[in-house]
Scaffold this motif. Structure first.
Motif, PDB file in Angstrom:
ATOM      1  N   LYS A   8      -8.979 -68.296  14.796  1.00 52.84           N
ATOM      2  CA  LYS A   8      -9.272 -68.179  13.363  1.00 52.84           C
ATOM      3  C   LYS A   8      -8.027 -67.727  12.612  1.00 52.84           C
ATOM      4  N   ALA A   9      -7.721 -68.402  11.508  1.00 47.25           N
ATOM      5  CA  ALA A   9      -6.550 -68.060  10.708  1.00 47.25           C
ATOM      6  C   ALA A   9      -6.721 -66.682  10.093  1.00 47.25           C
ATOM      7  N   ASP A  56      -1.220 -65.504   8.692  1.00 49.48           N
ATOM      8  CA  ASP A  56      -0.921 -66.930   8.821  1.00 49.48           C
ATOM      9  C   ASP A  56      -0.781 -67.575   7.438  1.00 49.48           C
ATOM     10  N   LEU A  68      -5.519 -74.125   6.342  1.00 52.19           N
ATOM     11  CA  LEU A  68      -5.632 -73.440   7.629  1.00 52.19           C
ATOM     12  C   LEU A  68      -7.083 -73.197   8.039  1.00 52.19           C
ATOM     13  N   TYR A  79      -9.229 -71.260   6.513  1.00 49.32           N
ATOM     14  CA  TYR A  79      -9.679 -69.897   6.242  1.00 49.32           C
ATOM     15  C   TYR A  79     -10.918 -69.968   5.374  1.00 49.32           C
TER      16      TYR A  79
END
Length: 343
Positions: free
Chosen positions: A8-9, A13, A53, A55
């Motif tokens: 998981k981002a 990141d 990403l 998120y």
């Protein structure tokens, strides 16, 4: 063999991808970035990186990605007269046309309530705030400036933000001119004019009184204190002030300029006690409007404040350039009284 679950981002990141600090990413994702003067393009870059990403950006952050909460705020004194109710309705209509959710809160003309409500709406991240009918809007303008939320003063102006108000002076002058013409046709005296209602020192009252005086001076009449009964806004005060005039003079004024619909209610209450014959030559005007006035047994001309145009101008004033210039926009009122077409 099952593929390993993708990590998981994290905000770190996102910070790396967006070339921003982790603290800046945190402020953007929790919705407080505007308060800390983070640039909009930075916030956009961060939310786009978060999306790329994978998120899980919450609904609030998605709205902030476009620099929007979707909320539009307005405070006003109350809904008891048609003017404020119509302003609220026009605001809601304009806001919805722009894809916004309008929030309207009445404050009953109490300064403490005005401040509390303003802080609450700012905490909810309204995109802008319309401050309506507040005699001294400057403290509320400062609250908005501190939160970097645009605001516009409506009905009553202030130096801290753009202001959109009715052209009270020109409207009052026009009303008084109409009333003078009618009184002269009836052979009445322009010396026996009375201004009723409003509060001395308040912008709307002062500018309407100025228009009333302007018009009478064109006939070489200089109104004195006896021509002004600034009794405030409660209808009972206007009723008693008109009764006092009647007791002193034994008659109604030949021309009665009424400051607002609240004072108009008080004037009607007193006039309803008089014999119908005393109302036949009575001439009145009001800087406000209610369609039921057409049913009254005396001549009354009314101005309707142009709430639709006022609201358009208020939304126009939200643009960055006018917000810096803090202009005062005057909107002409519209003649709407019974028998006005005669002139």
């Amino acid at each position: 063999m099952a593929r390993a679950a993708r990590r998981k981002a994290t905000i770190y990141d996102i910070a790396t991808a967006a070339e921003a600090s982790a603290s800046t990413v945190s402020l953007v994702l929790n919705g407080t970035w505007a308060r800390y003067r983070i640039k909009e393009d930075t916030a956009h870059r961060i939310t786009e990186a978060a999306k790329t990403l994978g998120y899980n950006v919450n609904l609030t952050a998605r709205g902030l990605r476009l620099s929007r909460s979707g909320l539009a705020g307005m405070i006003l004194p109350h809904y008891r007269n048609r003017f404020f109710a119509d302003l609220a309705e026009a605001f809601e209509s304009e806001a919805r046309q722009r894809g916004l959710c309008p929030i309207v809160v009445s404050t009953q003309r109490e300064e403490a309530v005005e401040a509390t409500v303003t802080r609450t709406l700012l905490a909810q991240r309204v995109e802008f705030l319309f401050i309506t009918g507040v005699p001294n809007p400057e403290p509320l303008d400062r609250l908005c400036a501190s939160a970097t939320v645009p605001c516009v003063n409506i009905d009553l102006p202030g130096p801290g933000a753009p202001s959109v108000v009715s052209d009270n002076r020109a409207g009052a002058r026009h009303l008084t001119n109409i009333m003078m013409e009618k009184v002269l046709r009836r052979g009445g005296s322009l010396e026996a004019f009375l201004y009723l209602g409003g509060v001395a020192g308040e912008y709307a009252t002062d500018t309407r009184v100025a228009g009333f005086v302007d018009a009478l001076r064109t006939k070489d009449i200089e109104p004195g204190p006896q021509s002004l009964a600034l009794s405030g806004y409660p209808p009972g005060n206007a009723r008693d002030a008109l009764a006092s005039y009647y007791d002193r003079h034994g008659r109604l004024p030949s021309g009665l300029f009424i400051n607002s619909i609240a004072a108009f209610e008080g004037a009607i209450e007193f006039a309803s006690r008089l014999p119908a014959a005393e109302l036949e030559e009575f001439v009145a005007c009001c800087f406000d409007w209610d369609p039921f006035a057409a049913c009254l047994p005396f001549d009354v001309t009314m101005l309707r404040q142009d709430v639709e145009t006022m609201m358009e101008r208020a939304f126009d004033a939200l643009k960055p350039e006018p917000q810096e210039d803090r202009p005062l926009v005057l909107v002409p009122a519209v003649l709407a009284g019974r028998k006005a077409a005669e002139l």
